[in-house]
Design a protein around this motif. Structure first.
Motif, mmCIF file in Angstrom:
data_model
loop_
_atom_site.group_PDB
_atom_site.id
_atom_site.type_symbol
_atom_site.label_atom_id
_atom_site.label_comp_id
_atom_site.label_asym_id
_atom_site.label_seq_id
_atom_site.Cartn_x
_atom_site.Cartn_y
_atom_site.Cartn_z
ATOM 1 N N GLY A 81 27.151 12.016 6.481
ATOM 2 C CA GLY A 81 27.660 10.831 5.807
ATOM 3 C C GLY A 81 28.767 10.148 6.588
ATOM 4 N N ARG A 82 29.667 10.934 7.151
ATOM 5 C CA ARG A 82 30.756 10.340 7.926
ATOM 6 C C ARG A 82 30.212 9.541 9.112
ATOM 7 N N ILE A 83 29.207 10.101 9.783
ATOM 8 C CA ILE A 83 28.603 9.390 10.915
ATOM 9 C C ILE A 83 27.903 8.114 10.441
ATOM 10 N N ALA A 84 27.087 8.231 9.399
ATOM 11 C CA ALA A 84 26.299 7.088 8.935
ATOM 12 C C ALA A 84 27.178 5.940 8.458
ATOM 13 N N TYR A 85 28.222 6.253 7.711
ATOM 14 C CA TYR A 85 29.100 5.191 7.225
ATOM 15 C C TYR A 85 29.977 4.631 8.351
ATOM 16 N N LEU A 86 30.415 5.485 9.257
ATOM 17 C CA LEU A 86 31.189 5.017 10.405
ATOM 18 C C LEU A 86 30.358 4.053 11.247
ATOM 19 N N GLU A 87 29.128 4.447 11.550
ATOM 20 C CA GLU A 87 28.280 3.592 12.378
ATOM 21 C C GLU A 87 27.859 2.330 11.631
ATOM 22 N N SER A 88 27.751 2.416 10.323
ATOM 23 C CA SER A 88 27.443 1.221 9.535
ATOM 24 C C SER A 88 28.536 0.180 9.668
ATOM 25 N N LEU A 89 29.779 0.580 9.458
ATOM 26 C CA LEU A 89 30.850 -0.414 9.527
ATOM 27 C C LEU A 89 31.015 -0.946 10.948
ATOM 28 N N LYS A 90 30.709 -0.113 11.951
ATOM 29 C CA LYS A 90 30.764 -0.588 13.340
ATOM 30 C C LYS A 90 29.656 -1.599 13.611
#
Length: 444
Positions: A110-119
């Protein structure tokens, strides 16, 4: 307050959808004013100013269908995995992967997916979780990750009978627990749905139980006719098309979201329209799984069904789905004009319209009172940008890598490509550790 300006402002507002050298004033969690940069800088001379430097200023993107649990499939090699069809892909990869997902795995994915989403400029994500290695509390892990990264999200857990009745009941309860949790929140950052895998892994008993327990106003997020085997299963076991079965069980409706809908007939399309059910298409995933092209343009043009775009776990960059959608319909229909109006409508109009059936704050538009979910793309065009061609510029030349600034709910989450208050090195390092453990469990 915060002022973003000196850019090509794409508002997606009906009356004035594009402002050359435009600016947007953010006050708290919402947009306060929209005008040209000169006017707003003069009116608010002391407000912090973010210079778009002649780039694009746009509403944050919305991803209507994702699978965060697929994050750690990137680079994964499974012993003996040689799929011949879509069922082989599900059973040989995805069912094996989600069976080994623990809450720790879910959190780090989840941390990766949401981080990459906002990027990538994705400020709102609808996710469809599966983690049969540990069901209870899994949505809390995604909720925690979304809160850390500041991304708006709507979550559900994938109910399925493929692991037995006990697991299916636990999945229903996980959905209900999280639905009740977010309904008691005053924030407009997290919402919930009742998730279901697909009708071919769900008995009438399980679906009736889920429907009976789901609170009023909450819909269902389910895969439909993603592969032809799903169609055959419904006809063989229940003697009716998939959409008819879902209609009879009370799953269709204004709050429900159907993923894919590749193999449905006109009568089923009419049922979807009559019930005002939403459809989300995922072209990149469909091509990758070799399952075919959905009749999305027919659903939109002939039946008036609200259709949107998702990534289906293939990527966190929704502009990739935008580009693939533009290609798949042209290629399949052998028509160079196919999708010219419908594809932008899906991403820029329908995704916000669909998301706002759950979120209260107006999304996907830059206008007074709308959500302060705004992004800036570093895009220097070699040709003029106008109201008539800006969607074409985005289609041909803008992707997640162009995003420099992301503001969500009035909070600056990324500035000049630097994600604020997040140790990216730590996030990725922990993710790699967890991925190794997951891969080991899968191949043991």
């Amino acid at each position: 307050m915060l002022l973003l300006g000196n850019g090509h402002l794409v508002t997606h507002e009906k009356e004035k959808g594009f402002i050359e050298n435009g600016a947007v004033l953010i006050d708290g969690k919402v947009i306060k004013e929209v005008a040209d940069t000169k006017t707003l800088k003069k009116k608010y001379p002391d407000v912090e100013f973010i210079d778009a430097q002649n780039g694009l200023i746009m509403p944050g993107f919305i991803n209507m269908h994702n699978h965060i649990y697929s994050t750690f499939a990137r680079g994964l090699s499974i012993n003996g995995y040689h799929p011949k069809n879509f069922l082989d892909i599900l059973e040989g990869q995805w069912f094996k992967l989600d069976s080994e997902m623990t809450n720790e795995t879910t959190y780090h994915s989840g941390r990766i997916a949401y981080l990459e989403s906002l990027k990538n400029g994705v400020t709102t994500m609808f996710d469809h979780q599966a983690s049969y290695g540990e069901i209870e509390g899994s949505l809390d892990q995604l909720s925690k990750a979304a809160t850390e990264m500041g991304v708006r999200t709507c979550l559900c857990y994938e109910v399925s009978d493929r692991h037995g009745k006990q697991a299916a009941n636990q999945a229903i309860e996980e959905n209900l627990r999280f639905i009740n949790k977010v309904q008691n929140q005053t924030s407009d950052m997290q919402k919930a749905m009742m998730g279901m895998h697909a009708q071919f892994t769900l008995s009438d008993e399980t679906m009736e139980k889920a429907v009976g327990k789901t609170p009023e106003g909450v819909g269902f997020h389910i895969h439909v006719a993603e592969g032809i085997a799903d169609v055959h299963d419904a006809l063989h076991k229940y003697h009716k098309p998939i959409i008819n079965r879902l209609f009879d069980l009370g799953i269709l409706g204004r709050q429900s979201l159907l993923g894919h809908c590749i193999y449905i007939n006109p009568q089923e399309m009419q049922l979807i329209k009559d019930t005002d059910t939403m459809v989300v298409t995922n072209p990149q995933s469909n091509m990758g799984n070799a399952v075919g092209c959905p009749p999305t343009l027919r659903m939109m043009d002939e039946f008036g069904i609200v259709c949107g775009l998702g990534t289906d776990g293939f990527t966190t960059d929704i502009t990739e789905s935008y580009k693939f959608a533009n290609l798949i319909y042209k290629h399949t229909l052998v028509d160079p004009g196919a999708g010219g109006t419908e594809v932008p409508e899906m991403l820029f109009a329908n995704n916000p319209k669909m998301a706002n059936r759950y979120f209260d704050t107006k999304l996907g538009v830059i206008e007074e009172g709308a959500a302060a979910d705004v992004i800036i793309a570093d895009y220097q065009a070699p040709t003029p940008i106008t109201a008539d061609n800006v969607n074409g510029h985005i289609l041909m030349a803008v992707n997640g890598n162009n995003i420099t600034d992301t503001i969500i709910n009035g909070e600056v989450r990324m500035r000049n490509k630097e994600v604020l208050n997040v140790d990216e090195d730590e996030v990725y390092a922990k993710a790699r550790e967890e991925a190794k453990k997951l891969w080991s469990r899968i191949n043991n």
